[in-house]
Design an enzyme around this catalytic site. Structure first.
Site, PDB file in Angstrom:
ATOM      1  N   GLY A 176       0.792  -1.219   0.000  1.00 29.90           N
ATOM      2  CA  GLY A 176       0.000   0.000   0.000  1.00 29.90           C
ATOM      3  C   GLY A 176       0.827   1.272   0.000  1.00 29.90           C
ATOM      4  N   CYS A 177       2.135   1.163   0.160  1.00 32.46           N
ATOM      5  CA  CYS A 177       3.008   2.334   0.128  1.00 32.46           C
ATOM      6  C   CYS A 177       3.375   2.649  -1.323  1.00 32.46           C
ATOM      7  CB  CYS A 177       4.293   2.091   0.918  1.00 32.46           C
ATOM      8  SG  CYS A 177       4.042   2.041   2.685  1.00 32.46           S
ATOM      9  N   VAL A 178       3.490   3.915  -1.641  1.00 30.42           N
ATOM     10  CA  VAL A 178       3.943   4.314  -2.965  1.00 30.42           C
ATOM     11  C   VAL A 178       5.398   3.913  -3.145  1.00 30.42           C
ATOM     12  CG1 VAL A 178       4.361   6.278  -4.487  1.00 30.42           C
ATOM     13  CG2 VAL A 178       2.276   6.201  -3.112  1.00 30.42           C
TER      14      VAL A 178
END
Length: 80
Positions: free
Chosen positions: A46-48
């Site tokens: 979910g992290c860029v």
């Protein structure tokens, strides 16, 4: 580095740009994770940016959980 040292370091920085740069510098100074730890099992989804957190639990009572971390972005490395 302890939490107390981090607080002390950031207290003297009044400007947000200086604090931002300090976080980046912290990330640059950290040693990265070994390649065998940069797997899907440890990746934060979910992290860029790519971020890996590897937990370590000691044998103390109560146990203490700490993390080794890495990222492909210096600012994120400094934050984690």
């Amino acid at each position: 580095m302890t939490i107390e040292q981090l607080i002390e370091d950031f207290e003297f920085l009044e400007d947000w740009e200086d604090r931002y740069q300090e976080i980046i510098d912290l990330g640059k100074r950290l040693s990265g994770l070994e390649a065998d730890k940069k797997t899907e099992a440890y990746r934060v989804k979910g992290c860029v940016s790519q971020v890996w957190l590897v937990p370590r639990v000691n044998d103390a009572t109560p146990p203490v959980i700490s993390f080794d971390a890495d990222s492909d972005a210096h600012i994120v490395r400094g934050l984690v």
